[in-house]
Design an enzyme around this catalytic site. Structure first.
Site, mmCIF file in Angstrom:
data_model
loop_
_atom_site.group_PDB
_atom_site.id
_atom_site.type_symbol
_atom_site.label_atom_id
_atom_site.label_comp_id
_atom_site.label_asym_id
_atom_site.label_seq_id
_atom_site.Cartn_x
_atom_site.Cartn_y
_atom_site.Cartn_z
ATOM 1 N N LEU A 129 0.849 -1.178 0.000
ATOM 2 C CA LEU A 129 0.000 0.000 0.000
ATOM 3 C C LEU A 129 0.886 1.230 0.000
ATOM 4 C CD1 LEU A 129 -2.725 -0.848 2.707
ATOM 5 C CD2 LEU A 129 -2.951 -1.013 0.224
ATOM 6 N N ASP A 130 0.433 2.299 -0.637
ATOM 7 C CA ASP A 130 1.154 3.562 -0.555
ATOM 8 C C ASP A 130 1.287 3.967 0.906
ATOM 9 O OD1 ASP A 130 1.063 3.632 -3.332
ATOM 10 O OD2 ASP A 130 -0.776 4.821 -3.362
ATOM 11 N N MET A 131 2.321 4.716 1.224
ATOM 12 C CA MET A 131 2.556 5.134 2.602
ATOM 13 C C MET A 131 1.341 5.873 3.173
ATOM 14 S SD MET A 131 5.752 7.280 4.226
ATOM 15 C CE MET A 131 5.312 8.857 3.486
ATOM 16 N N THR A 133 -1.785 5.448 2.427
ATOM 17 C CA THR A 133 -2.987 4.614 2.468
ATOM 18 C C THR A 133 -2.954 3.688 3.681
ATOM 19 O OG1 THR A 133 -3.076 4.630 0.055
ATOM 20 C CG2 THR A 133 -4.382 2.955 1.174
ATOM 21 N N ARG A 230 -6.008 6.129 -7.114
ATOM 22 C CA ARG A 230 -5.819 7.579 -7.022
ATOM 23 C C ARG A 230 -5.799 8.224 -8.408
ATOM 24 N NH1 ARG A 230 -0.663 7.776 -3.037
ATOM 25 N NH2 ARG A 230 -0.960 10.040 -3.236
#
Length: 287
Positions: A129-131, A133, A230
């Site tokens: 996951l993106d930081m 998220t 996103r």
């Protein structure tokens, strides 16, 4: 021996070859090691590759250190791990927003390091996951199950559902976005819709709740491109609240994107695993 994998055959009557190759999705290189060393045991006895395995037979796979060279990483803090599901092969945890899934450098401490400390051995990232998220992330607990879970992910057999709070009112219907995604020419952090050079990306989106100026959405990934949800939502004029890259003028304290559910069939036990995470922190941002 450094690693032993045991499981019950739930696939019915099948040859050893078909069980390992087609049912369990074990990579060719690993199957070769097992075959050459006669390290496949059925009910405690070595077997030939074309021998039949019966329903509920016990399968034992043995691996030497040379099959899976030992890998170590620095341990983090096990008390930071919010574990939602764990068995002998994998673990699913809830990642807080603001924490990286894995470090960019060998000495950088991230969620992977905390999970490894929690388990007591080096774990492996299945997806990230993106930081910014929050939500569910799956890790393999041994190198044997890693490529099997990776293949399930590639075959779209691991379903990942997200909650997203977006600007504007989304149409009152389910929409599938199929815009290809590629790298931004001038900002290496960003991704853009690029129909000519981009890679296939599919996101299924449906509205859950309408608020005065925003919409709460359910998003399901069919592919796993960087920043996929996103980028798709921002491209179609529904940027996610708090997105520092694709909706920078918004002043929300966090990116309102949360991975709230993982659903898949366990490749060794054939159990249906459906894990739903805690979204309380995310839901506070809806107020």
């Amino acid at each position: 021996m450094t690693l032993k994998i045991s499981f019950t055959n739930h696939y019915g009557q099948v040859t050893v070859k078909k069980l390992l190759e087609e049912k369990c999705l074990i990579p060719r290189k690993i199957r070769h090691f097992l075959r050459m060393k006669k390290h496949v045991l059925i009910n405690g006895k070595p077997v030939h590759w074309q021998e039949l395995v019966e329903e509920k037979d016990q399968v034992l796979l043995l691996f030497d250190e040379e099959d899976y060279p030992e890998k170590t990483i620095p341990f983090g803090q096990k008390e930071l791990v919010d574990c939602l599901y764990e068995d002998e092969h994998l673990i699913i945890v809830n990642k807080p927003e603001g924490m990286k899934t894995h470090g960019n450098e060998p000495t950088e401490i991230a969620l992977l390091n905390h999970v490894s400390a929690f388990v007591g051995q080096t774990c492996y990232v299945i997806h990230r996951l993106d930081m910014e998220t929050s939500g569910l992330v799956m890790f393999a607990k041994n190198p044997f199950i890693l490529p099997i879970l990776n293949r399930l992910l590639e075959q779209k057999k691991i379903k990942r559902d997200y909650l997203a709070l977006v600007t504007n009112h989304f149409p009152e219907k389910k929409i599938t976005f199929k815009d290809k995604i590629g790298r931004h020419r001038h900002d290496r952090r960003k991704r853009v819709v690029d129909e000519k050079n981009g890679k296939k990306a599919i996101t299924i989106v449906k509205p859950l709740k309408y608020l005065p100026k925003t919409t709460l959405l359910s998003c399901q990934l069919e592919t796993g491109r960087t920043h996929q949800i996103r980028v798709h939502l921002a491209h179609h004029h529904f940027p996610i609240i708090g997105d520092p890259l694709y909706h920078p003028k918004n002043s929300a304290k966090r990116l309102m994107l949360h991975a709230y559910r993982l659903h898949f069939t366990h490749p060794l036990t054939l159990e249906t695993i459906s894990v739903k995470g805690d979204s309380k922190t995310f839901e506070k941002g809806l107020a």
